[in-house]
Structure formats: C-alpha cells, structure tokens
Design a protein around this motif. Structure first.
Motif, PDB file in Angstrom:
ATOM      1  N   VAL A   1      -2.568   3.799  -3.529  1.00  0.00           N
ATOM      2  CA  VAL A   1      -2.310   2.700  -4.455  1.00  0.00           C
ATOM      3  C   VAL A   1      -2.159   1.413  -3.658  1.00  0.00           C
ATOM      4  CG1 VAL A   1      -0.771   1.806  -6.251  1.00  0.00           C
ATOM      5  CG2 VAL A   1      -1.027   4.277  -5.964  1.00  0.00           C
ATOM      6  N   GLU A   2      -2.759   0.350  -4.150  1.00  0.00           N
ATOM      7  CA  GLU A   2      -2.561  -0.988  -3.592  1.00  0.00           C
ATOM      8  C   GLU A   2      -2.193  -1.921  -4.733  1.00  0.00           C
ATOM      9  OE1 GLU A   2      -5.903  -2.361  -1.338  1.00  0.00           O
ATOM     10  OE2 GLU A   2      -5.730  -0.725   0.114  1.00  0.00           O
ATOM     11  N   LEU A   3      -1.147  -2.721  -4.516  1.00  0.00           N
ATOM     12  CA  LEU A   3      -0.705  -3.697  -5.502  1.00  0.00           C
ATOM     13  C   LEU A   3      -0.671  -5.072  -4.870  1.00  0.00           C
ATOM     14  CD1 LEU A   3       2.420  -1.945  -7.064  1.00  0.00           C
ATOM     15  CD2 LEU A   3       0.165  -2.172  -8.085  1.00  0.00           C
ATOM     16  N   ASP A   4      -1.275  -6.036  -5.542  1.00  0.00           N
ATOM     17  CA  ASP A   4      -1.200  -7.429  -5.125  1.00  0.00           C
ATOM     18  C   ASP A   4      -0.089  -8.080  -5.938  1.00  0.00           C
ATOM     19  OD1 ASP A   4      -3.458  -6.954  -3.528  1.00  0.00           O
ATOM     20  OD2 ASP A   4      -4.811  -7.514  -5.168  1.00  0.00           O
TER      21      ASP A   4
ATOM     22  N   ARG B   1       0.853  -1.191   0.000  1.00  0.00           N
ATOM     23  CA  ARG B   1       0.000   0.000   0.000  1.00  0.00           C
ATOM     24  C   ARG B   1       0.883   1.234   0.000  1.00  0.00           C
ATOM     25  NH1 ARG B   1      -1.947  -4.117   2.647  1.00  0.00           N
ATOM     26  NH2 ARG B   1      -4.110  -4.720   2.365  1.00  0.00           N
ATOM     27  N   ILE B   2       0.526   2.199  -0.830  1.00  0.00           N
ATOM     28  CA  ILE B   2       1.334   3.400  -1.002  1.00  0.00           C
ATOM     29  C   ILE B   2       0.405   4.604  -1.058  1.00  0.00           C
ATOM     30  CG2 ILE B   2       3.004   4.563  -2.496  1.00  0.00           C
ATOM     31  CD1 ILE B   2       3.319   1.606  -3.758  1.00  0.00           C
ATOM     32  N   ASP B   3       0.751   5.649  -0.312  1.00  0.00           N
ATOM     33  CA  ASP B   3       0.035   6.919  -0.389  1.00  0.00           C
ATOM     34  C   ASP B   3       0.995   7.963  -0.936  1.00  0.00           C
ATOM     35  OD1 ASP B   3      -2.525   6.190   0.655  1.00  0.00           O
ATOM     36  OD2 ASP B   3      -1.578   5.997   2.611  1.00  0.00           O
TER      37      ASP B   3
ATOM     38  N   GLY C   1      -3.814  -4.289  -9.279  1.00  0.00           N
ATOM     39  CA  GLY C   1      -3.785  -3.130  -8.405  1.00  0.00           C
ATOM     40  C   GLY C   1      -5.044  -2.300  -8.449  1.00  0.00           C
ATOM     41  N   ARG C   2      -5.112  -1.440  -7.449  1.00  0.00           N
ATOM     42  CA  ARG C   2      -6.204  -0.485  -7.322  1.00  0.00           C
ATOM     43  C   ARG C   2      -5.603   0.863  -6.971  1.00  0.00           C
ATOM     44  NH1 ARG C   2      -6.250  -5.022  -5.612  1.00  0.00           N
ATOM     45  NH2 ARG C   2      -5.372  -4.556  -3.577  1.00  0.00           N
TER      46      ARG C   2
END
Length: 103
Positions: A73-76, A6-8, A62-63
């Motif tokens: 941002v979220e990356l699986d 997770r990234i902001d 991702g989302r």
C-alpha cells in the motif's frame, strides 16, 4: 510538506482471497462515505487498486497491489495529514492484518 507512506501487509490467503477481502473492506468504506462528508473513489485494474478519499478539501490518494504473500500500500498524504503519517501507518497495518487473517 506532503508525504508518501508505504506499507507491506503479509498474508497467506493467495491473491484471489486477499483481493476479495480487500474489495469487501473498501466496500464498507464506500458505504460509510455515502451520504457523509467523505468522498471515496476506487478503481481496480487486475490486482492493482487506485483509490482516493477526500474530505474538507483534503485528499488522500493511494495505490494498492496484491501480491502472492503480501499487500503493498502507498498513500500520498497532503501536508495537513503528513504529521499523522506514523499513526496512519500503524492503523493501516493493524487493520490490514485483521482483514487478511485466515478465518
């Protein structure tokens, strides 16, 4: 084991300008993917983006949500890329800040 990062990324552009820059950035990724080995898909719903990038049978899903003052941002990551999670997080933060800086 698979991992979600997770990234902001903060910005001062407002939602519309931030979305335009992200749309342009993903457009460049898509252009690079055409004819290459990378398969890239993205779908916007309002200020929410769902995306998927795949190569050699591996996929990153991702989302991304554009908020008034940040992009979340979220990356699986699949197991094979999970070991690179910290490097990917740093790269996305750096590139995201550059993309969202005022110009």
């Amino acid at each position: 084991m698979a991992e979600t990062i997770r990234i902001d990324i903060p910005h001062k552009l407002g939602r519309d300008a931030a979305r335009q820059r992200i749309t342009d950035g993903f457009g460049h990724l898509r252009d690079k993917a055409v004819g290459g080995m990378l398969k890239f898909q993205d779908t916007w719903t309002g200020d929410h983006l769902d995306f998927r990038a795949g190569m050699f049978g591996q996929a990153v899903v991702g989302r991304l949500d554009i908020l008034d003052d940040q992009v979340h941002v979220e990356l699986d990551l699949p197991t094979v890329l999970a070991a690179l999670a910290n490097k990917l997080r740093e790269k996305i933060q750096t590139e995201g800040r550059l993309l969202l800086e005022r110009k």
